[in-house]
Design an enzyme around this catalytic site. Structure first.
Site, mmCIF file in Angstrom:
data_model
loop_
_atom_site.group_PDB
_atom_site.id
_atom_site.type_symbol
_atom_site.label_atom_id
_atom_site.label_comp_id
_atom_site.label_asym_id
_atom_site.label_seq_id
_atom_site.Cartn_x
_atom_site.Cartn_y
_atom_site.Cartn_z
ATOM 1 N N SER A 151 5.756 -104.158 61.243
ATOM 2 C CA SER A 151 5.068 -104.639 62.429
ATOM 3 C C SER A 151 3.884 -103.732 62.774
ATOM 4 C CB SER A 151 6.061 -104.758 63.581
ATOM 5 O OG SER A 151 5.553 -105.551 64.618
ATOM 6 N N ASP A 280 9.153 -115.791 61.336
ATOM 7 C CA ASP A 280 8.782 -114.657 62.168
ATOM 8 C C ASP A 280 8.080 -115.191 63.409
ATOM 9 O OD1 ASP A 280 7.497 -112.413 63.352
ATOM 10 O OD2 ASP A 280 7.499 -111.360 61.429
ATOM 11 N N HIS A 309 11.478 -111.679 62.474
ATOM 12 C CA HIS A 309 10.701 -110.441 62.516
ATOM 13 C C HIS A 309 11.600 -109.226 62.338
ATOM 14 C CE1 HIS A 309 7.080 -108.188 63.369
ATOM 15 N NE2 HIS A 309 7.662 -107.522 64.350
#
Length: 329
Positions: A151, A280, A309
């Site tokens: 991320s 995601d 995610h």
């Protein structure tokens, strides 16, 4: 060029509409079972190096006086992990234990303003994050490393490689990563509108404790039909978030959403694994992984059908196995 398992790439514009706005915006409203390999215990964790700038409390002090907390376990080829927002190095528990047991040295830090690092007022942007990481790797004299970013951490390692090069790095891994650019612009129509990130900022200001708990639902795919929700995972996310500082967390939203990493990705000349779940809801795949795979010089793209995610936690067995195969390849 890139390879992909399991399914055909998803159209970026379609993915942005289906996942992006619905997922992240709704998130203002993450679990898993983790199996560890039955392997012989590794030697005891490394003791802190007696190096100038590194103290016995496992922190390094960077040029502006900020103390960056880190973990440094095991021996062998180093794997360096960079976490997402608003988390800490603890988010890599499932990977650090696994790879430590498999004969690697595992290193993870708390980004400035996050976790146990200094709660900074200034420097909460990608250039400084990358320079902090560079200082850590220099002080620990890390060589031939695998750098792994999830991320926001994917943005951090991309900017690190763009600013500091690959002299200490053998391979790179981007997992659910924000590059090349999350924000929707004229040149990046598949990105998310600024209103999404404004809403996250508003949530931090109004009640960040509630925000951090609520966002776990889309983060880990717990809002999907049939999902098995782990309250332990949700509370672990919340706890990591609340350890960090409000101001650096607020600033970091701009850093992960508005930073353009295109030029950084183009400079990455080591083999790069790009891993992304096609469900995601936090970082839409069409505006991230599918584009990043066209920009790095030696990409391998892995798309995971139905993965969220938070797949490093929810699907740790699969992610760890694929990471290990890439590292050993």
């Amino acid at each position: 060029m890139s390879t992909e398992r399991d399914r055909t790439p998803i159209d970026p514009a379609r993915r942005e509409l289906i996942i992006g706005t619905a997922g992240v915006a709704a998130s203002l409203a993450i679990p898993a079972t983790v199996g560890f390999a039955a392997v012989s215990p590794r030697p005891a964790s490394r003791s802190s190096p007696s190096t100038p700038g590194v103290d016995s409390m496992k922190t390094v002090t960077v040029k502006d006086g900020t103390k960056i907390f880190y973990k440094d376990w095991g021996t062998g080829q180093p794997i360096v992990f960079s976490h997402g927002w608003p988390l800490s190095s603890d988010d890599w528990d499932a990977q650090m234990l696994f790879f430590g047991q498999h004969g690697f040295r595992v290193i993870a830090h708390d980004r400035r303003g996050h976790g146990r690092s200094t709660q900074t007022w200034d420097g909460n942007e990608m250039n400084t994050y990358a320079d902090d990481l560079a200082t850590l790797l220099d002080r620990l004299d890390v060589r031939n490393a695998i750098v792994v970013g999830h991320s926001t951490g994917g943005g951090e390692i991309s900017r690190y490689l763009g600013r500091h090069g690959t002299k200490r790095v053998a391979k790179a891994v981007l997992i659910g990563a924000v590059p090349p650019l999350m924000l929707k612009t004229d040149k990046n129509p598949g990105g998310l509108p600024i209103s999404v990130f404004d809403a996250i900022r508003a949530g931090v200001v109004a009640d960040r404790s509630k925000l951090y708990l609520d966002i776990t639902l889309p983060f880990y795919g717990y809002n999907r039909p049939g999902a098995v929700v782990s309250e332990g995972v949700r509370q672990h996310f919340w706890f990591q978030g609340m350890l960090g500082g409000m101001k650096p967390h607020y600033d970091c939203i701009k850093a992960f959403s508005e930073t353009d990493f295109t030029a950084d990705l183009q400079k990455i000349d080591v083999p790069t694994l790009i891993m992304h779940g096609d469900d995601d809801q936090i970082v839409p795949i069409g505006a991230s992984a599918l584009m990043s795979a066209r920009l790095v010089q030696k990409p391998t793209l892995e798309v995971y059908p139905g993965f969220s995610h938070g797949m490093c936690t929810v699907n740790a067995d699969r992610i760890n196995a694929d990471l290990l195969a890439f590292i050993r390849s």
